[in-house]
Design an enzyme around this catalytic site. Structure first.
Site, PDB file in Angstrom:
ATOM      1  N   ASP A  71      13.609   8.947  -9.760  1.00  0.00           N
ATOM      2  CA  ASP A  71      13.200   8.433  -8.442  1.00  0.00           C
ATOM      3  C   ASP A  71      13.914   7.123  -8.124  1.00  0.00           C
ATOM      4  O   ASP A  71      13.291   6.139  -7.717  1.00  0.00           O
ATOM      5  CB  ASP A  71      11.685   8.237  -8.399  1.00  0.00           C
ATOM      6  CG  ASP A  71      11.150   8.259  -6.966  1.00  0.00           C
ATOM      7  OD1 ASP A  71      11.882   8.689  -6.059  1.00  0.00           O
ATOM      8  OD2 ASP A  71      10.001   7.833  -6.756  1.00  0.00           O
TER       9      ASP A  71
ATOM     10  N   GLY B 290      -1.825   4.150  -4.257  1.00  0.00           N
ATOM     11  CA  GLY B 290      -2.907   3.180  -4.200  1.00  0.00           C
ATOM     12  C   GLY B 290      -2.419   1.880  -3.589  1.00  0.00           C
ATOM     13  O   GLY B 290      -1.693   1.890  -2.592  1.00  0.00           O
TER      14      GLY B 290
ATOM     15  N   GLN C 292       0.854  -1.183   0.000  1.00  0.00           N
ATOM     16  CA  GLN C 292       0.000   0.000   0.000  1.00  0.00           C
ATOM     17  C   GLN C 292       0.888   1.230   0.000  1.00  0.00           C
ATOM     18  O   GLN C 292       1.920   1.260   0.667  1.00  0.00           O
ATOM     19  CB  GLN C 292      -0.900   0.007   1.255  1.00  0.00           C
ATOM     20  CG  GLN C 292      -1.749   1.242   1.427  1.00  0.00           C
ATOM     21  CD  GLN C 292      -2.948   1.254   0.499  1.00  0.00           C
ATOM     22  OE1 GLN C 292      -3.523   0.197   0.233  1.00  0.00           O
ATOM     23  NE2 GLN C 292      -3.294   2.419  -0.004  1.00  0.00           N
ATOM     24  N   GLY C 293       0.521   2.241  -0.769  1.00  0.00           N
ATOM     25  CA  GLY C 293       1.294   3.472  -0.803  1.00  0.00           C
ATOM     26  C   GLY C 293       0.419   4.640  -1.173  1.00  0.00           C
ATOM     27  O   GLY C 293      -0.812   4.527  -1.267  1.00  0.00           O
ATOM     28  N   GLY C 294       1.067   5.811  -1.380  1.00  0.00           N
ATOM     29  CA  GLY C 294       0.311   6.994  -1.726  1.00  0.00           C
ATOM     30  C   GLY C 294      -0.375   6.890  -3.071  1.00  0.00           C
ATOM     31  O   GLY C 294      -1.374   7.552  -3.327  1.00  0.00           O
TER      32      GLY C 294
ATOM     33  N   VAL D 220      -1.139  -2.484  -4.310  1.00  0.00           N
ATOM     34  CA  VAL D 220      -0.597  -3.491  -5.227  1.00  0.00           C
ATOM     35  C   VAL D 220      -1.137  -4.857  -4.817  1.00  0.00           C
ATOM     36  O   VAL D 220      -1.113  -5.201  -3.623  1.00  0.00           O
ATOM     37  CB  VAL D 220       0.947  -3.505  -5.206  1.00  0.00           C
ATOM     38  CG1 VAL D 220       1.481  -4.599  -6.127  1.00  0.00           C
ATOM     39  CG2 VAL D 220       1.496  -2.164  -5.640  1.00  0.00           C
TER      40      VAL D 220
END
Length: 684
Positions: A492, A382, A378-380, A384
């Site tokens: 990044d 959305g 989970q991340g900013g 996976v």
């Protein structure tokens, strides 16, 4: 010439067969005519009076009526079973050979829909179930279940067989399942149903004089269902003897043969001569004498004669066709041998086509992930999820959240990684874009991201393996910078965006901030800083340090390399000593002092760690032109540690060890003051 011989032989065989069939039947028709006479009284049940042939009541003599038209009288209601359905017979008309039935299950429900296994229909020419319904004289009510509520612009059905309006059945619908009914003049087929819907059941409504309108509501449909529908009688001529029936059917069959004989196609003529006449004769007997002893006698004789004809025709074909077929088979085998090399090339080209990303529908994404059953992270951006393609090929599905629905990251990801095929770059298998729902489908990396290994309390890799991983990452970045038609800048690079496959081969991932530029550009126009604090190059924040170019990725890789060497974050507020808070400054101070022989405290560093640190310090030079290219970085990582020179002192390292942490705190506070519009934190 051979085809003419076959045809003439078939005509002769058919004439012999029909003569034999006719003589055998005529010898037995008198006996059958006598046996076929049975006294059958009329019956009644409730309001139904004078119930007679083709109907029979339970308990009538065996020769009366048809078994399929047997009625059971319960509580003054006549009941008939059609296929697996139970129906009330409300009216019988012997003048137009129809009777009216109502589904018995509709009486017990306030919100009725027919059962899915009740299919009380058949076209007018068939005999399935022996209950004949002329499909051209009725309309149909088809019920479907949809996984989502249909929009107003797709609620009208006009595809293929079906035309009508989908009407919601509120009393049968739930939050997750929506039941609709629509009216059509054809038997609905499953392939014409809306994609998000599945077939439930169907039922005919009315007859030729009374049809349900296409815009009928569910309440109107219920009224029609409770009123029932009309069913036809089987065709039968009363008073005809079996001899008369055989003569009529024989004349009809010969007329059919003469009509087909004029056909220009030898296949049509041969089929008519061998099997067409028999089929026409049998169906005619069935129409005039529906499933009686005459029908079974004709069926037995014709079946026997057809078997004999088939064996004779097969013997003829062995002479005129099987020998040429054997030669053709041999030639085809030789041709197949010559095509092996060509097939290998075609197989290779098909494999190359599969390397291109595939566009999936959202329903496909749901199926691939098993309704998003296994969540990987989970991340900013959305979430996976783990998924599987046909053939048990595992993938990782990244669902982009609402904050990224403007499409910038999605377009960047697909346009860059979609055309990349490199062992050290994660492969984009496919993508999905339906309205505001977007997803990216990657090859599955079972070992996860690099950060969970290099920042663990115990060292997970040997120094040789760590150097091998660093080389793989460097080769992937070098490919992005110079291996494609367009220069791809990632912006990044960090441990979280380096994924490991089952063999711990590193693959660069997450191209949401990437940009494509011509390879001959020496600088890149970027309107806002891009990257993650701690890995972002100085020129991304202030153009006073230089222009943005591929050297910005080199800086991020250098910070990553130092974290891999130190096995810790570059900034560690909980370090044992304050001088060790910022690892790059600390390690540069000790490496440079050891070179001069001035180090005064115990400093034990592995030579591979020393090499990774020196390469990393070269990469994080403050001005871009002082940093090496990724091709030069690969050469340094492949070289021995003794061949490396200590780089110039980075800008932030011009302080004493005790003040290094303070200087970095100042630098960090400056970076933190940058607005979120200028710096995109991609910690995902």
């Amino acid at each position: 010439m051979a085809s003419c011989r076959v045809f003439l032989l078939c005509v002769a065989l058919q004439a012999l067969a029909m003569a034999s069939t006719l003589s055998a039947l005529l010898m037995n028709t008198e006996l059958l005519d006598v046996q076929g006479q049975t006294f059958c009284p009329s019956s009644s049940c409730g309001l139904l009076q004078d119930i007679r042939d083709p109907f029979r009541m339970r308990g009538d003599p065996p020769g009366c009526g048809f078994p399929e038209y047997e009625l059971v009288c319960i509580d003054n209601k006549a009941i008939i079973y059609i296929n697996s359905g139970k129906y009330f017979v409300t009216n019988i008309s012997y003048t137009d050979n129809t009777f009216w039935v109502v589904d018995a299950n509709l009486d017990n429900s306030s919100c009725p829909i027919p059962a899915s296994n009740h299919r009380p229909y058949i076209n007018s020419s068939g005999t399935e179930g022996n209950i004949l319904l002329d499909t051209d004289t009725v309309t149909w009510a088809a019920f479907v279940s949809c996984s989502e509520m249909l929009r107003s612009d797709v609620i009208s059905s006009s595809t293929g067989c079906c035309s009508g309006t989908y009407r919601l059945v509120d009393c049968q619908s739930t939050k997750n399942s929506f039941v609709y009914v629509f009216i059509t003049t054809f038997i609905p087929e499953v392939q014409y149903i809306k994609p998000s819907c599945s077939y439930l059941s169907m039922i005919p409504l009315g007859n030729r004089q009374l049809r349900a309108p296409y815009n009928a509501t569910f309440e109107d449909v219920v009224k029609f269902m409770r009123n029932g529908f009309a069913v036809r009688f089987p065709y039968r001529n009363e008073g005809m003897t079996y001899r008369q029936i055989i003569n009529i059917c024989m004349n009809n069959s010969m007329s059919y043969f003469h009509d087909r004989k004029s056909s220009s196609s030898i296949v049509d003529r041969t089929f008519a001569a061998i099997f067409g006449i028999d089929w026409k004769f049998l169906t005619c007997v069935n129409d005039y004498s529906y499933w009686t002893k005459l029908f079974w006698a004709v069926l037995t004789i014709i079946s026997t004669m057809d078997i004999v004809k088939f064996m004779i025709v097969l013997a003829m074909l062995s002479r005129f066709m099987f020998s040429p077929l054997a030669i053709l088979t041999f030639l085809a085998y030789k041709y197949w041998k010559t095509r092996i090399s060509i097939d290998a090339v075609e197989k290779f080209l098909q494999m190359q086509q599969t390397l291109s990303p595939t566009r999936y529908a959202y329903t496909d994404i749901t199926a691939i992930t098993g309704h998003f059953r296994e969540k990987l992270g989970q991340g900013g951006y959305g979430s996976v999820y783990k998924g599987a393609l046909p053939g048990d090929v595992f993938v990782a599905v990244k669902m982009l959240g609402n904050s990224f629905c403007n499409g910038d990251e999605f377009i960047s990801e697909v346009s860059t990684i979609g055309s990349i095929h490199h062992v050290n770059v994660v492969r984009l298998v496919g993508f999905c874009s339906e309205e505001m729902r977007r997803a990216l489908v990657y090859e599955y990396m079972p070992r996860g991201s690099l950060d969970k290994y290099i920042f663990s309390s115990e060292r997970s890799f040997s120094w040789d393996k760590l150097n091998e991983i660093a080389l793989g990452i460097a080769r992937g970045i070098s490919y992005l910078h110079g291996g494609c038609d367009m220069q791809i800048l990632h912006f990044d690079i960090k441990p979280h965006n380096i994924l490991l496959d089952s063999n711990f081969t590193p693959k660069i991932a997450d191209f949401g901030l990437a940009k494509l530029y011509p390879r001959d550009n020496s600088f890149v126009p970027v309107s806002a800083a891009r990257g993650t604090i701690g890995y972002i190059a100085p020129e991304m924040i202030s153009r006073n340090f230089g222009v943005v170019s591929c050297k910005s990725d080199v800086y991020s890789f250098g910070m990553l390399l130092l974290e891999m060497a130190g096995g810790r974050r570059n900034l560690d507020q909980h370090a044992a000593r304050r001088s060790q808070t910022y690892y790059p400054a600390w390690v540069y101070s000790h490496i440079s002092r050891k070179e001069l022989g001035e180090i005064c405290e115990a400093f034990d560093i592995h030579e591979m760690e020393r090499k990774l640190c020196i390469v990393g310090l070269w990469c994080i030079q403050m001005r871009p032109h002082d940093r090496p290219t990724m091709a030069e970085v690969i050469e340094m990582l492949e070289a021995g540690v003794d061949a490396l020179q200590i780089p110039p002192e980075p800008f932030f390292c011009g302080f004493e060890q005790d003040s290094a942490a303070d200087s970095f705190q100042f630098s960090t506070s400056e970076l933190s003051a940058i607005s979120e519009d200028e710096v995109t934190d991609s910690t995902r």
